[in-house]
Design an enzyme around this catalytic site. Sequence first.
Site, PDB file in Angstrom:
ATOM      1  N   GLN A 132      12.307 -15.517 -15.003  1.00  0.00           N
ATOM      2  CA  GLN A 132      12.500 -14.883 -13.696  1.00  0.00           C
ATOM      3  C   GLN A 132      11.184 -14.610 -12.985  1.00  0.00           C
ATOM      4  OE1 GLN A 132      14.974 -11.454 -14.461  1.00  0.00           O
ATOM      5  NE2 GLN A 132      16.848 -12.585 -14.026  1.00  0.00           N
ATOM      6  N   ASP A 135       9.987 -17.691 -10.980  1.00  0.00           N
ATOM      7  CA  ASP A 135      10.972 -18.315 -10.104  1.00  0.00           C
ATOM      8  C   ASP A 135      10.509 -18.310  -8.646  1.00  0.00           C
ATOM      9  OD1 ASP A 135      13.174 -19.310  -8.822  1.00  0.00           O
ATOM     10  OD2 ASP A 135      14.611 -17.911  -9.705  1.00  0.00           O
ATOM     11  N   SER A 138      13.349 -18.305  -5.828  1.00  0.00           N
ATOM     12  CA  SER A 138      13.933 -17.004  -5.508  1.00  0.00           C
ATOM     13  C   SER A 138      12.975 -16.171  -4.667  1.00  0.00           C
ATOM     14  CB  SER A 138      14.295 -16.253  -6.797  1.00  0.00           C
ATOM     15  OG  SER A 138      15.392 -16.869  -7.437  1.00  0.00           O
TER      16      SER A 138
END
Length: 406
Positions: A132, A135, A138
């Site tokens: 995450q 990322d 995102s």
Amino acid sequence: MKIAVLKESLPGERRVALLPGNVTRLARLGYEVLVESHAGVGSGIADQEYSAVEAGLGSRSEILRAADLVLQVRGLGANPDSGRIDLDLLRPGHTLVGMHEPLWRPEAVRDLAARGVTVLALETIPRITRAQTMDVLSSMATLAGYGAVVLAARRLTKIFPMLMTAAGTIAPTKVLVLGAGVAGLQAIATARRMGAVVVGYDIRPAAMEQIRSLGAKVVEIPEATPAAAEDRGGYAREQDEDQQRRQREALAAAVAESDVVITTAAVPGARSPLLLTREMVERMRPGSVVVDLAAERGGNCELTEADDEVEHRGILVLGPTDLPSRYARHASQMFGNNVTALLTHLTKDGTWTLDPADEIAREVTVALNGEVTHPRVREKLGLAPLEVAAQPAPSGDATAPGGIAP
């Protein structure tokens, strides 16, 4: 190992791959960072700020000759015209890290591989918990969702919040957001904070719950069967003709009632799905605004023109492809943190390497030492699957000035 940070060559691109704070973190891992002169100007970072953290400065050709690892926001696939200026400067042993659009423009990966380089495409980092912090998609989608609402508010002939004044009551703007991924959810949250009445739509049940959790309403599809709307991986599943008809009817009614429509639906490596037809747009009131975040790949709206604005019967359709770049300082901060997290993950005991047993390293690598290795990219190029798994890239001692060992 020496890292080169290039100035973005795409006209109007203001982001930079690393900020000075990232340089400091990478130096602790043993890396030496070289920055192209004026690379950070678009993000409000002067060369002196890089010098203050002991980053070297030089011309594009100088730092490319000296470095083994090359960082940029937009690689060749994401910058197909201006990006070609670097091809003659690349050499075998270079590792390129950036956004390369490998599934949309796989031929760019092929051209880079022909130079003998290794390519790490940030778009292919797996969407897993431990990745995450890496990322980039995102991060940039968060800024795009925010920017879409701000852009709509600037161009709309109304204000967003409800006001009760001596001159009368002003009704709140009605905003419809199609697609509840990262960009869509950020658009919903931003429009809500600005006082709009917000409605969202996504065919996935989990996404519908996320829309509601932000205080927005959901476009309801009569007699829908939401369990069939997504597969086991959580991705949208193609609907039958009857379901699609009900969706179009429900969306048409919601679009007609909206002052602003923001569309965010994109499919990796494919044209953006068509959500707004010309007829649906024509049902909106004059003065309304459509912001299409999928414009770079054809758009979710039939009327969208990438990086242009179209006025159709008094409705304004905007197709910006540069929204994260408009917020270059924070976009660079987020991008730099994502890249630093990736490089930190790939550095083990002072050595940088690509371990094929590691899911993150394996998925982010689309070309290795001159060979296109990513299965989906090879499929796009019409290449046969590799019979033997690719060997890991040669590791490099992060403290050694010579970079990757032959």
